[in-house]
Scaffold this motif. Structure first.
Motif, PDB file in Angstrom:
ATOM      1  N   UNK A   1     -12.733  -5.812   0.422  1.00 17.64           N
ATOM      2  CA  UNK A   1     -11.501  -5.258   0.993  1.00 17.64           C
ATOM      3  C   UNK A   1     -11.751  -4.678   2.383  1.00 17.64           C
ATOM      4  N   UNK A   2     -12.893  -4.027   2.563  1.00 21.49           N
ATOM      5  CA  UNK A   2     -13.220  -3.448   3.867  1.00 21.49           C
ATOM      6  C   UNK A   2     -13.388  -4.537   4.918  1.00 21.49           C
ATOM      7  N   UNK A   3     -14.045  -5.630   4.515  1.00 21.53           N
ATOM      8  CA  UNK A   3     -14.231  -6.753   5.446  1.00 21.53           C
ATOM      9  C   UNK A   3     -12.893  -7.359   5.844  1.00 21.53           C
ATOM     10  N   UNK A   4     -11.995  -7.537   4.890  1.00 25.73           N
ATOM     11  CA  UNK A   4     -10.682  -8.103   5.186  1.00 25.73           C
ATOM     12  C   UNK A   4      -9.895  -7.171   6.101  1.00 25.73           C
ATOM     13  N   UNK A   5      -9.967  -5.886   5.830  1.00 32.46           N
ATOM     14  CA  UNK A   5      -9.220  -4.919   6.637  1.00 32.46           C
ATOM     15  C   UNK A   5      -9.734  -4.867   8.078  1.00 32.46           C
ATOM     16  N   UNK A   6     -11.047  -4.893   8.261  1.00 32.50           N
ATOM     17  CA  UNK A   6     -11.622  -4.771   9.596  1.00 32.50           C
ATOM     18  C   UNK A   6     -11.447  -6.036  10.426  1.00 32.50           C
ATOM     19  N   UNK A   7     -11.576  -7.197   9.798  1.00 35.07           N
ATOM     20  CA  UNK A   7     -11.609  -8.455  10.554  1.00 35.07           C
ATOM     21  C   UNK A   7     -10.296  -9.231  10.548  1.00 35.07           C
ATOM     22  N   UNK A   8      -9.377  -8.889   9.647  1.00 37.11           N
ATOM     23  CA  UNK A   8      -8.131  -9.654   9.557  1.00 37.11           C
ATOM     24  C   UNK A   8      -6.894  -8.779   9.730  1.00 37.11           C
TER      25      UNK A   8
ATOM     26  N   UNK B   1      -2.058  -7.320  17.183  1.00 32.07           N
ATOM     27  CA  UNK B   1      -1.607  -8.473  17.948  1.00 32.07           C
ATOM     28  C   UNK B   1      -2.717  -9.294  18.568  1.00 32.07           C
ATOM     29  N   UNK B   2      -3.965  -9.102  18.126  1.00 35.49           N
ATOM     30  CA  UNK B   2      -5.088  -9.837  18.708  1.00 35.49           C
ATOM     31  C   UNK B   2      -5.229 -11.234  18.134  1.00 35.49           C
ATOM     32  N   UNK B   3      -4.775 -11.444  16.911  1.00 42.04           N
ATOM     33  CA  UNK B   3      -4.854 -12.751  16.270  1.00 42.04           C
ATOM     34  C   UNK B   3      -3.492 -13.089  15.680  1.00 42.04           C
ATOM     35  N   UNK B   4      -3.296 -14.368  15.408  1.00 42.66           N
ATOM     36  CA  UNK B   4      -2.033 -14.823  14.833  1.00 42.66           C
ATOM     37  C   UNK B   4      -2.060 -14.686  13.317  1.00 42.66           C
TER      38      UNK B   4
ATOM     39  N   UNK C   1      -4.471 -17.248  11.735  1.00 43.64           N
ATOM     40  CA  UNK C   1      -5.859 -16.819  11.892  1.00 43.64           C
ATOM     41  C   UNK C   1      -6.194 -15.669  10.959  1.00 43.64           C
ATOM     42  N   UNK C   2      -5.259 -14.739  10.775  1.00 39.88           N
ATOM     43  CA  UNK C   2      -5.495 -13.615   9.872  1.00 39.88           C
ATOM     44  C   UNK C   2      -5.682 -14.088   8.434  1.00 39.88           C
ATOM     45  N   UNK C   3      -4.874 -15.051   8.013  1.00 35.44           N
ATOM     46  CA  UNK C   3      -5.002 -15.583   6.650  1.00 35.44           C
ATOM     47  C   UNK C   3      -6.338 -16.293   6.481  1.00 35.44           C
ATOM     48  N   UNK C   4      -6.742 -17.076   7.481  1.00 32.08           N
ATOM     49  CA  UNK C   4      -8.012 -17.799   7.391  1.00 32.08           C
ATOM     50  C   UNK C   4      -9.201 -16.845   7.367  1.00 32.08           C
ATOM     51  N   UNK C   5      -9.181 -15.850   8.242  1.00 34.92           N
ATOM     52  CA  UNK C   5     -10.285 -14.889   8.293  1.00 34.92           C
ATOM     53  C   UNK C   5     -10.303 -14.019   7.041  1.00 34.92           C
TER      54      UNK C   5
END
Length: 277
Positions: free
Chosen positions: A135-142, A149-152, A155-159
């Motif tokens: 969960x921490x990884x998903x929160x920080x990177x996605x 607004x840095x990623x679409x 991209x958020x779903x993929x990451x």
């Protein structure tokens, strides 16, 4: 009481409808220049691609640096709430934990102790403990980059799905994944790139099958010492001629004594959590 049931039904129906609309309707986000007065908006010509709203739901906000409006945020939150139980069951360690705890209660023969609310609460908090790195990884990177607004959204779903994939691959047995690949007419993945290319519709059922198999194996191992106690008590009662006395009535205190002396909760919970690492 009927009025309360009707109100609850309407609220739940609204939540599921909002979730369905969010999944079905494609989202496209465009940006415009913000006015200093905060009231003027940029005119959109008919030839501008932004004017074509027939292909999806368009959200316009400030120059790619703005945030999603409060209404859309509420819609996303309602969608997550409606899908949260299914996501917890299908994508996390919750299934294995709750099944093992159920087998433990049945093996002890205590029927409703601990009650279902306690078992579900314990399984939920153990799931949060086990899945916290994911969960921490998903929160920080996605989630945070998408919120800024840095990623679409794509991209958020993929990451965000990458850590879940890694967790599920670590718990999925090869024969279960091979079974789903064979049913879906797909080649069994060999390299990491091929694993990442597998659709989630194949990975998730294989993961659930592996979780069920592992949970039943652990449940069987938990049952063994308590079955021995039942057999010993039944043999003693038969030899004493007490055939009308239920063996479970006599064996349950001995099961509880064995479980307490062996510090059973620490053993079961400790080994259950370690099975994910």
């Amino acid at each position: 009481m009927k009025k309360i049931c009707c109100i609850v039904s309407i609220v739940l129906g609204t939540i599921f409808l909002a979730g369905a609309l969010t999944l079905i309707v494609p989202w496209h986000i465009h940006a415009t220049e913000s006015s200093t007065a905060g009231t003027d908006t940029e005119a959109v010509e008919p030839s501008d691609p932004r004017a074509d709203i027939n292909n999806g739901f368009h959200i316009i906000y400030n120059n790619d640096s703005g945030q999603i409006s409060g209404t859309v945020r509420i819609l996303l939150v309602l969608t997550l709430i409606s899908l949260a139980p299914s996501l917890i069951i299908m994508l996390t360690s919750f299934t294995r934990i709750i099944i093992v705890l159920h087998f433990l209660r049945q093996a002890l023969g205590t029927q409703t102790a601990p009650p279902n609310q306690v078992l579900v609460g314990l399984a939920l908090f153990l799931t949060v403990f086990i899945m916290s790195p994911v969960f921490k990884d998903i929160n920080e990177n996605a989630i945070k980059p998408f919120d800024e607004g840095k990623i679409t959204q794509d991209q958020a779903i993929e990451i965000g799905s990458a850590p879940l994939r890694e967790f599920m691959y670590g718990q999925t047995q090869e024969k279960d994944l091979a079974l789903l690949c064979d049913i879906a007419k797909q080649d069994y993945p060999v390299t990491d790139e091929e694993f990442d290319s597998l659709p989630m519709t194949t990975v998730i059922p294989a993961f659930i099958l592996s979780e069920l198999r592992t949970a039943f194996v652990l449940g069987f191992l938990i049952y063994i010492p308590f079955i021995v106690i039942d057999m010993v008590v039944s043999s003693i009662l038969m030899s004493m001629g007490m055939m009308m006395l239920p063996p479970t009535t006599i064996s349950m205190p001995f099961k509880l004594l064995l479980f307490i002396l062996a510090d059973g909760w620490d053993l079961v919970i400790g080994q259950l959590v370690k099975s994910f690492f």
